[in-house]
Design an enzyme around this catalytic site. Structure first.
Site, short mmCIF file in Angstrom:
data_model
loop_
_atom_site.label_atom_id
_atom_site.label_comp_id
_atom_site.label_asym_id
_atom_site.label_seq_id
_atom_site.Cartn_x
_atom_site.Cartn_y
_atom_site.Cartn_z
N HIS A 1 0.84 -1.20 0.00
CA HIS A 1 0.00 0.00 0.00
C HIS A 1 0.87 1.26 0.00
O HIS A 1 0.74 2.12 -0.87
CB HIS A 1 -0.92 -0.02 1.24
CG HIS A 1 -1.73 1.22 1.41
ND1 HIS A 1 -3.07 1.29 1.10
CD2 HIS A 1 -1.40 2.46 1.87
CE1 HIS A 1 -3.51 2.51 1.35
NE2 HIS A 1 -2.52 3.24 1.83
N GLU A 2 1.77 1.35 0.97
CA GLU A 2 2.59 2.56 1.10
C GLU A 2 3.50 2.73 -0.11
O GLU A 2 3.80 3.85 -0.51
CB GLU A 2 3.39 2.54 2.40
CG GLU A 2 2.54 2.55 3.67
CD GLU A 2 1.51 3.67 3.72
OE1 GLU A 2 1.74 4.73 3.11
OE2 GLU A 2 0.46 3.48 4.35
N HIS B 1 1.87 4.75 -2.82
CA HIS B 1 2.06 6.20 -2.63
C HIS B 1 3.46 6.60 -3.10
O HIS B 1 3.64 7.65 -3.73
CB HIS B 1 1.95 6.57 -1.16
CG HIS B 1 0.56 6.49 -0.58
ND1 HIS B 1 -0.52 7.12 -1.13
CD2 HIS B 1 0.10 5.86 0.55
CE1 HIS B 1 -1.60 6.89 -0.37
NE2 HIS B 1 -1.24 6.12 0.64
N HIS C 1 3.66 6.97 -6.77
CA HIS C 1 2.96 8.20 -7.16
C HIS C 1 3.92 9.40 -7.04
O HIS C 1 3.91 10.29 -7.87
CB HIS C 1 1.75 8.37 -6.24
CG HIS C 1 0.64 9.22 -6.80
ND1 HIS C 1 -0.45 9.58 -6.04
CD2 HIS C 1 0.44 9.77 -8.01
CE1 HIS C 1 -1.26 10.32 -6.77
NE2 HIS C 1 -0.75 10.45 -7.98
ZN ZN Z 1 -2.51 5.31 2.12
#
Ligand code: ZN
Length: 728
Positions: free
Chosen positions: A501-502, A505, A508
């Site tokens: 998940h992290e 980011h 991104h």
């Molecule tokens: Zn998050």
């Protein structure tokens, strides 16, 4: 919501995390490393040089410097144009941005009492600093004049977006108001700031006061020995020697409800939780009523029908109608599933009562977590500890998280041992792009420590922008318990998923290719920022990725596919309940903030309003209470989520749509990855972000894949229409 993304302290403020020595003449202090651009590669912060005493002088000098830069923009004798008004604003505040980025990151990852004191001192100064910029009438006139030029009509798309965003920020902050209205606005902002602090203080005290005292350890049957010891210590700390204390966490459900066998104690614990902050000295009902009233007035002052309309205009959702529609679409399947789950639990309760020759009882809210756990154990016989030996942290990172990024995007990762660390448990990787060029730096910081805030998040240390010629430096921060010396770090699947998940980011931030820092990378609306991260979670359970990283840390044996199936099936259990309790709070948030000025209830009407709102939405289910009730809904009454609590599930719709697209197009594949990168991951907020999603997915957001992923659609009944309209 296994993890969250920490938004920068000054989201929306025209501050960049970028550094240029050009502006700092008046304030250069050679001994303070924050006063100049870092000499290290990619302007990676010189962590070994930074001391507590450097922060406040740099932050204060940064605010002074930016105000001087703003004054120079206003005083410019030339006619206003895009470059000397809008880009000049974008270039301002570099010292402040650099100091604040380092300070807020270190305050979250490796804090100390002195840094926390600095934060308390600086927070109100930063709020006033923001007002000094966005309520500056002369500055706003310069930007309006620049927007009225012929040049403004011929800007490239990203420059046009920057102009548009800048105007929007001024307008939304109240820059267009008359002086009397601005005075009222500042007054409302001050009152709301006080009220939200009051809400938080009441809640903290009420939560403390609502802890349940137990006189007899036998009543704690179901707790582990160490939990019973902790409860005794908690009681002793409050002068209740010889008793036990069950302290509360912020949600309606309390961990003890899953374990305690004593039904009366469960009921007592539940009633203590939902009864918080509704009476006496810590009554939050008047605070809620006043906050809602003043927010509605502020929205009216700014020209909006209600507070939610003001908030949502600047989000991907765009309008209250769009959010209401999504919540209404998700509610019936979530509630139907919660009712099925309730029937399963009731059957178990009845069977147990019959077997014991006792009279049965009706499932109540304080029974659900306890019996759901029994149903889960019966159905899945799944033990988290059985899979941990296959999830060694180094394997998960390099052969899982990095492997997926290599297959999808052609990236390569190499440890860098020459850069200073802010803590010895962190590691820095150099990230090389598909064409062999340097993409950025990645800080891996996974272990828990006392000086680190809880949860998991990503943050940028240097934000990419062409304007300043900067490449990204990003970090991932988790709270994995550190094993004792010489022992391996073996993760739960939940922790594995959080790492993926992290890293979504992080990608991104790493793929950002913006001209302007304020439109770069993760500088996107709250209901979009979790999209790349929730999407990236899919690779944790992708068969090819899993086969590569899930290896026994001693034998190297792969994870048994039967265990993988159990793992994934257990993850979908109880999703009817979890989605319903979340939706109930999201609906409450919208109902409160869609009230027009003059129509908000008074303190005595707060609870009745809440009940009516849940009933109207079809979410008034006795055994499934909202995750947060209004008097302890800190996200919206003291956090930054007012009218924004829906954002988690909104982003998840986009993420699960994109997952279904990937699966329909062959999954783990460079062409798929490059397409997603080109359409979404590299674009930041360079244009309206929902158009980025559409350009990738080829259709409007569709809630069906999300429902399928949570097991909320009966198999075979509905198939998602994974868009095939656009192919890479
Ligand atoms: Zn998050």
């Amino acid at each position: 919501m296994k993890s969250r993304h920490l938004l920068p302290v000054v989201t929306g403020l025209m501050l960049s995390a970028c550094a240029s020595p050009a502006h700092a003449e008046a304030t250069v202090d050679a001994a303070n490393p924050l006063m100049q651009a870092s000499p290290l590669p990619l302007q990676y912060p010189p962590f070994d040089q930074i001391r507590n005493e450097h922060f406040q002088p740099a932050l204060e000098a940064g605010m002074r410097e930016q105000l001087a830069e703003i004054a120079a923009i206003v005083a410019n004798p030339q006619a206003a144009n895009f470059d000397n008004a809008v880009v000049a604003m974008e270039k301002s505040g570099q010292l402040l941005g650099r100091a604040l980025t380092v300070f807020s990151n270190l305050n979250a990852t490796n804090t100390n009492p002195e840094m926390q004191k600095i934060q308390q001192t600086v927070a109100p100064l930063l709020a006033a600093h923001r007002d000094a910029i966005f309520l500056n009438a002369a500055l706003y006139q310069r930007v309006l004049a620049a927007a009225a030029t012929d040049e403004a009509k011929t800007l490239d798309p990203e420059s046009a977006q920057l102009l548009n965003r800048t105007l929007t920020q001024f307008r939304r902050a109240g820059a267009a108001l008359g002086e009397a209205q601005k005075t009222r606005l500042r007054d409302l902002n001050t009152q709301l700031s006080t009220l939200t602090t009051q809400f938080q203080q009441n809640l903290r005290q009420a939560t403390k006061d609502a802890a349940v005292v137990v006189d007899d350890a036998a009543r704690l049957d179901g707790f582990s020995a160490s939990q019973i010891t902790s409860a005794a210590e908690a009681a002793k700390a409050r002068g209740l020697d010889g008793k036990w204390l069950i302290t509360l966490q912020n949600t309606t459900l309390q961990p003890g409800l899953q374990q305690l066998k004593n039904r009366d104690l469960r009921e007592k614990l539940y009633r203590a939780s939902v009864g918080r902050a509704v009476s006496g000295a810590t009554d939050n009902r008047p605070v809620v009523a006043e906050i809602v009233k003043l927010r509605a007035e502020r929205a009216q002052l700014l020209g909006y029908p209600n507070h939610a309309a003001w908030v949502l205009e600047d989000e991907t959702a765009g309008s209250t109608a769009a959010v209401n529609k999504m919540l209404a679409e998700l509610t019936p399947p979530a509630v139907a599933n919660a009712k099925r789950e309730a029937a399963d639990i009731q059957a178990l309760i009845d069977a147990r009562a019959k077997a014991a020759g006792r009279k049965t009882f009706k499932l109540e809210a304080w029974d659900w977590p306890y019996y759901a756990e029994q149903v889960r154990a019966q159905r899945y016989a799944f033990d988290d500890d059985a899979v941990r030996p296959y999830f060694e942290i180094g394997n998960v990172l390099e052969k899982g998280v990095f492997f997926a990024a290599e297959k999808l995007y052609g990236l390569h990762f190499k440890p860098r041992s020459d850069l200073p660390l802010y803590h010895p448990d962190t590691k820095v990787y150099e990230v090389t792009d598909r064409n062999g060029s340097l993409l950025g730096l990645f800080i891996a910081d996974y272990y828990a420590r006392d000086s680190k805030q809880g949860g998991a998040w990503m943050n940028s240390y240097v934000t990419q922008s062409q304007l300043f010629g900067l490449k990204p430096v990003v970090g991932n921060h988790l709270n994995v318990p550190k094993p004792s010396e010489g022992q391996p770090t073996l993760l739960s699947f939940d922790e594995v998923t959080t790492m993926f998940h992290e890293f979504g980011h992080a990608l991104h931030g790493l793929f950002a290719s913006a001209q302007y820092p304020s439109l770069s990378g993760t500088s996107v609306p709250r209901d979009f920022v979790e999209y790349p991260s929730q999407f990236n979670e899919m690779w944790a359970s992708d068969p090819a990725v899993l086969a590569n990283y899930a290896r026994h840390w001693q034998t190297g044996a792969p994870l048994d596919p039967a265990l993988v199936d159990k793992l994934l099936a257990a993850g979908r259990f109880n999703q009817g309940y979890e989605t319903t309790e979340y939706l109930a709070s999201a609906v409450l948030d919208q109902h409160w903030h869609q009230l027009a000025a003059g129509s908000t209830p008074n303190a005595a009407g707060v609870v009745a309003f809440e009940q009516a709102a849940l009933k109207e939405a079809g979410l008034a289910l006795g055994p499934v209470p909202p995750r947060y009730r209004s008097p302890y809904f800190a996200h919206v009454f003291s956090g930054g989520y007012a009218a924004g609590y829906y954002a988690y599930i909104w982003s998840d719709v986009l993420a699960r749509d994109s997952e279904s697209w990937m699966k329909a197009h062959g999954g783990l594949d460079r062409a798929n990855g490059d397409f997603f990168r080109a359409k979404v991951l590299s674009r930041g907020r360079s244009t309206e972000v929902l158009s980025l999603f559409r350009a990738f997915y080829g259709a409007e957001p569709d809630p069906v894949p999300l429902l399928e992923s949570r097991g909320l659609v009966p198999p075979g009944k509905t198939k998602s229409k994974a868009a095939a309209a656009v192919t890479p």
